[in-house]
Each structure stands twice: as structure tokens, then as C-alpha cells.
Design a protein around this motif. Structure first.
Motif, PDB file in Angstrom:
ATOM      1  N   LEU A 194      -0.216   3.506   7.609  1.00 11.26           N
ATOM      2  CA  LEU A 194       0.044   2.665   6.446  1.00 11.26           C
ATOM      3  C   LEU A 194       0.757   3.458   5.355  1.00 11.26           C
ATOM      4  N   SER A 195       1.857   2.936   4.872  1.00 10.08           N
ATOM      5  CA  SER A 195       2.596   3.531   3.752  1.00 10.08           C
ATOM      6  C   SER A 195       3.510   2.461   3.166  1.00 10.08           C
ATOM      7  N   TRP A 196       4.227   2.807   2.120  1.00  2.86           N
ATOM      8  CA  TRP A 196       5.165   1.860   1.529  1.00  2.86           C
ATOM      9  C   TRP A 196       6.233   1.457   2.544  1.00  2.86           C
ATOM     10  N   ASP A 197       6.678   2.417   3.331  1.00  2.00           N
ATOM     11  CA  ASP A 197       7.750   2.138   4.289  1.00  2.00           C
ATOM     12  C   ASP A 197       7.296   1.228   5.426  1.00  2.00           C
ATOM     13  N   THR A 198       5.978   1.237   5.741  1.00  6.04           N
ATOM     14  CA  THR A 198       5.474   0.425   6.863  1.00  6.04           C
ATOM     15  C   THR A 198       4.709  -0.803   6.387  1.00  6.04           C
ATOM     16  N   PHE A 202       1.791  -5.110   7.660  1.00  8.30           N
ATOM     17  CA  PHE A 202       0.459  -5.521   7.236  1.00  8.30           C
ATOM     18  C   PHE A 202       0.556  -6.701   6.270  1.00  8.30           C
ATOM     19  N   GLN A 203      -0.456  -7.561   6.303  1.00 10.03           N
ATOM     20  CA  GLN A 203      -0.601  -8.609   5.303  1.00 10.03           C
ATOM     21  C   GLN A 203      -1.614  -8.123   4.277  1.00 10.03           C
ATOM     22  N   TYR A 204      -1.203  -8.015   3.019  1.00  9.86           N
ATOM     23  CA  TYR A 204      -2.049  -7.354   2.031  1.00  9.86           C
ATOM     24  C   TYR A 204      -1.806  -7.902   0.628  1.00  9.86           C
ATOM     25  N   ASP A 205      -2.743  -7.570  -0.255  1.00  4.69           N
ATOM     26  CA  ASP A 205      -2.605  -7.765  -1.698  1.00  4.69           C
ATOM     27  C   ASP A 205      -2.803  -6.411  -2.363  1.00  4.69           C
ATOM     28  N   TRP A 206      -1.877  -6.025  -3.222  1.00  8.55           N
ATOM     29  CA  TRP A 206      -1.929  -4.735  -3.897  1.00  8.55           C
ATOM     30  C   TRP A 206      -2.489  -4.881  -5.297  1.00  8.55           C
ATOM     31  N   ASP A 207      -3.436  -4.007  -5.630  1.00 11.68           N
ATOM     32  CA  ASP A 207      -4.006  -3.971  -6.962  1.00 11.68           C
ATOM     33  C   ASP A 207      -3.885  -2.550  -7.486  1.00 11.68           C
ATOM     34  N   GLY A 208      -2.817  -2.265  -8.217  1.00 12.44           N
ATOM     35  CA  GLY A 208      -2.582  -0.915  -8.713  1.00 12.44           C
ATOM     36  C   GLY A 208      -1.206  -0.788  -9.317  1.00 12.44           C
ATOM     37  N   ASP A 209      -0.834   0.435  -9.649  1.00 12.30           N
ATOM     38  CA  ASP A 209       0.440   0.719 -10.295  1.00 12.30           C
ATOM     39  C   ASP A 209       1.528   1.009  -9.264  1.00 12.30           C
ATOM     40  N   VAL A 210       2.752   1.078  -9.741  1.00 11.96           N
ATOM     41  CA  VAL A 210       3.896   1.422  -8.902  1.00 11.96           C
ATOM     42  C   VAL A 210       4.750   2.440  -9.644  1.00 11.96           C
ATOM     43  N   LYS A 212       8.772   4.171 -10.380  1.00 13.70           N
ATOM     44  CA  LYS A 212      10.022   3.589 -10.884  1.00 13.70           C
ATOM     45  C   LYS A 212      10.799   2.844  -9.811  1.00 13.70           C
ATOM     46  N   ASP A 213      10.496   3.179  -8.534  1.00 11.94           N
ATOM     47  CA  ASP A 213      11.159   2.496  -7.421  1.00 11.94           C
ATOM     48  C   ASP A 213      10.340   1.322  -6.892  1.00 11.94           C
ATOM     49  N   GLY A 214       9.213   1.036  -7.556  1.00 14.88           N
ATOM     50  CA  GLY A 214       8.376  -0.076  -7.140  1.00 14.88           C
ATOM     51  C   GLY A 214       7.394   0.253  -6.037  1.00 14.88           C
ATOM     52  N   LYS A 215       7.276   1.518  -5.649  1.00 15.69           N
ATOM     53  CA  LYS A 215       6.368   1.933  -4.579  1.00 15.69           C
ATOM     54  C   LYS A 215       4.951   2.120  -5.118  1.00 15.69           C
ATOM     55  N   PHE A 216       3.942   1.967  -4.231  1.00 14.56           N
ATOM     56  CA  PHE A 216       2.549   2.215  -4.625  1.00 14.56           C
ATOM     57  C   PHE A 216       2.455   3.615  -5.203  1.00 14.56           C
ATOM     58  N   HIS A 217       1.819   3.713  -6.377  1.00 13.77           N
ATOM     59  CA  HIS A 217       1.718   5.029  -7.017  1.00 13.77           C
ATOM     60  C   HIS A 217       0.492   5.045  -7.928  1.00 13.77           C
ATOM     61  N   GLY A 218      -0.269   6.134  -7.860  1.00 12.55           N
ATOM     62  CA  GLY A 218      -1.499   6.235  -8.627  1.00 12.55           C
ATOM     63  C   GLY A 218      -2.663   5.605  -7.872  1.00 12.55           C
ATOM     64  N   THR A 219      -3.757   5.389  -8.589  1.00 11.38           N
ATOM     65  CA  THR A 219      -4.966   4.841  -7.974  1.00 11.38           C
ATOM     66  C   THR A 219      -4.850   3.329  -7.803  1.00 11.38           C
ATOM     67  N   CYS A 233      -5.710   7.122  -3.828  1.00  9.42           N
ATOM     68  CA  CYS A 233      -4.563   7.541  -4.618  1.00  9.42           C
ATOM     69  C   CYS A 233      -3.289   7.530  -3.776  1.00  9.42           C
ATOM     70  N   TRP A 234      -2.223   7.030  -4.385  1.00  7.61           N
ATOM     71  CA  TRP A 234      -0.915   6.991  -3.741  1.00  7.61           C
ATOM     72  C   TRP A 234       0.059   7.863  -4.533  1.00  7.61           C
ATOM     73  N   ARG A 235       0.987   8.437  -3.815  1.00 10.94           N
ATOM     74  CA  ARG A 235       2.039   9.210  -4.466  1.00 10.94           C
ATOM     75  C   ARG A 235       3.373   8.782  -3.860  1.00 10.94           C
ATOM     76  N   ASN A 236       4.124   8.042  -4.620  1.00 14.74           N
ATOM     77  CA  ASN A 236       5.422   7.536  -4.172  1.00 14.74           C
ATOM     78  C   ASN A 236       5.328   6.811  -2.820  1.00 14.74           C
ATOM     79  N   GLY A 237       4.287   5.958  -2.703  1.00 13.83           N
ATOM     80  CA  GLY A 237       4.151   5.134  -1.515  1.00 13.83           C
ATOM     81  C   GLY A 237       3.434   5.770  -0.352  1.00 13.83           C
ATOM     82  N   VAL A 238       2.849   6.967  -0.552  1.00 14.49           N
ATOM     83  CA  VAL A 238       2.145   7.685   0.519  1.00 14.49           C
ATOM     84  C   VAL A 238       0.713   7.973   0.076  1.00 14.49           C
ATOM     85  N   ARG A 239      -0.246   7.796   0.997  1.00 11.95           N
ATOM     86  CA  ARG A 239      -1.651   8.068   0.681  1.00 11.95           C
ATOM     87  C   ARG A 239      -1.909   9.575   0.587  1.00 11.95           C
TER      88      ARG A 239
END
Length: 387
Positions: A194-198, A202-210, A212-219, A233-239
Motif C-alpha cells: 500500500l502506498s500513494w502510487d498503488t 484499494f477502496q478507501y477513505d483517507w483521514d489526514g494531511d497531504v 504539496k503534491d496531494g500525496k498522503f503525508h503526516g499522521t 505516519c506517511w512521508r510523501n505517500g509512503v508508510r
């Protein structure tokens, strides 16, 4: 059978075969009792692996653990269901926990001895992470033997793996350094990859920050259509860092572990819906190294190693009625085949024979003569089976 041995319960699955070995078994018990008063001479030396030989009294029979805690994530609130929802809620309320000191390599450390004065009764050496006396070591080729105190040594290893608050693998060779075979691996992480690129897989709902590129970032947390959830925690779309995962579709109540470059790595814990749990070393999203299983009451029920996500090599299965079974594990974690050994709670008297899925088929009486710790697992040698 001597009265002071009657408290040891033989599992029902063994009772039928005991009819053919009972005579010789009683003789072995009497010999073990006599050995309480004997002191054997022993010699000294050391090498890389360890064997341990004994004529010492029995130790306490297998007991239950206290409330479950995690060496990686700290003690858990026993008032919660298995202590899990408390940790999960705390993590959500205080995301800073995710940025704590890394613990993924903690178990790879070996125990080192500080300079100190050692009394005659204190162990002054360590074999496979288990304390022992230097004078008990004997050189036999590439192995290190000890000629006394087998029950004490086995009990020390067993007790070490039973600890609740702390790392049960500390000082043991828990990490498996061989690479994970992607063609045969059985993943433990239900959302491996699981990552931003993949994310489109998955079917999901995201609750968190992104970022500047809109990728999952932070907690943040992802909630999936199958009822599962990941939080961390995510860093530029990676766990990265510590994570908790639930997946009802795979009966996973909680998976807690640490991620590096988007992959589960290091010591982690999986708690299943039935209350049982497995704690061990993970690599590339699967169990890969030393592991233990705990029952619903947090009692130690299994110790062994995993390779590519499946049990591999020697393992120990601890029975509710007392005693344990050891031998080569099958892929389901059970013990089958010839030369499997049931050991009584004295850690010395045993039955060697044929088992099928950890159920005894036939066996002969024997005694544990020596033991060896290899890659964190206790290996045994017995006297020739008789009866």
C-alpha cells in the motif's frame, strides 16, 4: 509412578501410547529423582553454538503468563480487550508516539557482559543469550557443551521467552538475514504494498494531511471497504515508522509494527480475533525470523522460526496440561513425523516417537542428554529410546 510426580498431567493424546512405555518410564523417573543428590564432574571450553548437559532437579511446570504487553510498543492496558484498543486510542490521541525511538533493530543486539565480580552462584557467561557458568562449558568440535543443569538452562530459555513487559527475543539470534523469496512468500501484512502510487488497487477513505503534491503525508488513517484500517505516519505517500492495522477479513484484530520504505520490518505483533497472538521478526511484510505465539490467556504456546512467512525448522509447542513437544515443524506450525519429542515438566524425562499434527502416534521413553541453542531455538539430544 512416584507420588511427587503425579501432579504432572500427561495430555490425553499421549495416554494410550504410555501403556507400552510405562514400565521403562517409571525407571527413568526414579533415576531422575536419584540425580537430585548427584554432582557430576564437568570440563570447560567454548565455541559458537551451545550444548548443555545435566543431572539436576526438575523446575516448575509450565505456567501462564500475565497480561499481554508488547516489548516493541510498551505495556498495554489490561483493562481493555487484550489491551489493544487502549494502545490504538492512545496512538490516535497522541500521534507523537509514532516518532519515538526506533525499536526495529533492538532484538538484534546481543547481551554483553560488564566488568564485575561474580559470586560462585551467579552465571558468568552466556550461551545463545541464556546465562550459564563458564566452567560448565565443554568443547566438542564446533559445538559448546555443558555437562550439568539441563533443567535450569531450559527453564531459563523458556522463562526468557515468557516475559510480558520487555523484549522476549533480546539477546537471542532472532533476525533472519536471508532475503524473502517473493515466489513463495506468505505475507503477514494484509495491505502489503500500500502506498500513494498503488492506492488505486484499494477502496478507501483517507483521514489526514497531504503534501504539496496531494500525496498522503503526516499522521493519518485509511479506512478500507473490507472493514480494515491502517493508522500511522506517511512521508510523501509512503508508510514510515510505527503503525497499527486491523483487517477483519483476515481475522486480524490488530497488527502493530514498524515500517521502513513502506514495508513492515523488525519486531511486531499480530493479535487475532480469537485472542491468540504471534510476536516475531518481520521482513518485507511477512514473518521472517524468530517468533512466539501466545494463547488467549497470554500463555506461551509456541516458539519457532518463520521463513518467507511460514514456520520453518525446529519449534516448540507448549501444552496446557504441562510439558511440551519439540521437533521439525510443518508449514502449519504443527509437529509431524518421526523423532518428535514430548518432554515432561522436569525438562529431562521424555518420549521420543512419531507424531501427527502434534498428536502422539507411538513413542519410547528416553531422557534429554544435551541441548543446543541455534538461532534462538533450543535443540535437544536424547538418550537412545527404550521400551
Amino acid at each position: 509412578m512416584p507420588q511427587n510426580w503425579s501432579k504432572w498431567t500427561t495430555p490425553d493424546s499421549l495416554s494410550l501410547s504410555l501403556r507400552n512405555t510405562d514400565g521403562r518410564f517409571n525407571e527413568l523417573l526414579e533415576e531422575s529423582l536419584k540425580d537430585h543428590e548427584e554432582n557430576a564432574d564437568h570440563s570447560v571450553s567454548r565455541k559458537s553454538s551451545a550444548y548443555y548437559d545435566s543431572s539436576v532437579s526438575s523446575r516448575n511446570s509450565i505456567g501462564s503468563l500475565g497480561s499481554l504487553g508488547s516489548g516493541t510498543f510498551g505495556s498495554l492496558d489490561s483493562s481493555a480487550s487484550n489491551g489493544l484498543s487502549s494502545w490504538y486510542d492512545n496512538l490516535k490521541n497522541d500521534p507523537a508516539i509514532l516518532y519515538g525511538e526506533s525499536s526495529s533493530t533492538r532484538s538484534s543486539m546481543s547481551i554483553s557482559s560488564a566488568s564485575r565480580t561474580v559470586s560462585e552462584s551467579e552465571p558468568d557467561s552466556s550461551v545463545g543469550g541464556v546465562p550459564c557458568h563458564t566452567e560448565d562449558l565443554k568443547d566438542e568440535g564446533d559445538n559448546m557443551w555443558i555437562e550439568k543443569d539441563i533443567p535450569e538452562f531450559i527453564n531459563s530459555w523458556f522463562t526468557k521467552l515468557c516475559i510480558v513487559n520487555g523484549d522476549p527475543f533480546y539477546g537471542l539470534e532472532g533476525i533472519e538475514y536471508s532475503p524473502v523469496n517473493s515466489r513463495k512468500v506468505v505475507r503477514s501484512d494484509p495491505y502489503h504494498g500500500l502506498s500513494w502510487d498503488t492506492r488505486s488497487s484499494f477502496q478507501y477513505d483517507w483521514d489526514g494531511d497531504v503534501d504539496k503534491d496531494g500525496k498522503f503525508h503526516g499522521t493519518g488513517s485509511l479506512k478500507f471497504a473490507d472493514g480494515g484500517e491502517v493508522f500511522g505516519c506517511w512521508r510523501n505517500g509512503v508508510r514510515v515508522g510505527k503503525y497499527t492495522t486491523s483487517c477483519p477479513a483476515q481475522n486480524i484484530k490488530l497488527l502493530s509494527g514498524e515500517y521502513k520504505a513502506g514495508k513492515l520490518l523488525g519486531v511486531g505483533t499480530i493479535v487475532f480475533d480469537n485472542g491468540e497472538s504471534v510476536e516475531g521478526h518481520f521482513r518485507d511484510g511477512c514473518l521472517h525470523g524468530l517468533a512466539r505465539k501466545l494463547g488467549v490467556k497470554k500463555d506461551l504456546i509456541w516458539v519457532g522460526r518463520y521463513l518467507h512467512g511460514v514456520p520453518d525448522g525446529s519449534c516448540w509447542e507448549f501444552l496446557p496440561g504441562g510439558g511440551c513437544i519439540t521437533g521439525q515443524t510443518a508449514v502449519n506450525g504443527k509437529l509431524s513425523g518421526n523423532f518428535v519429542t514430548y518432554i515432561y515438566p522436569d525438562w529431562r524425562t521424555c518420549l521420543v516417537g512419531t507424531f501427527s499434527d502434534s498428536i502422539l502416534v507411538s513413542a519410547q521413553a528416553a531422557r534429554v542428554k544435551s541441548v543446543c541453542i541455534a538461532k534462538g531455538i533450543l535443540e535437544i539430544k536424547t538418550s537412545p529410546p527404550e521400551g
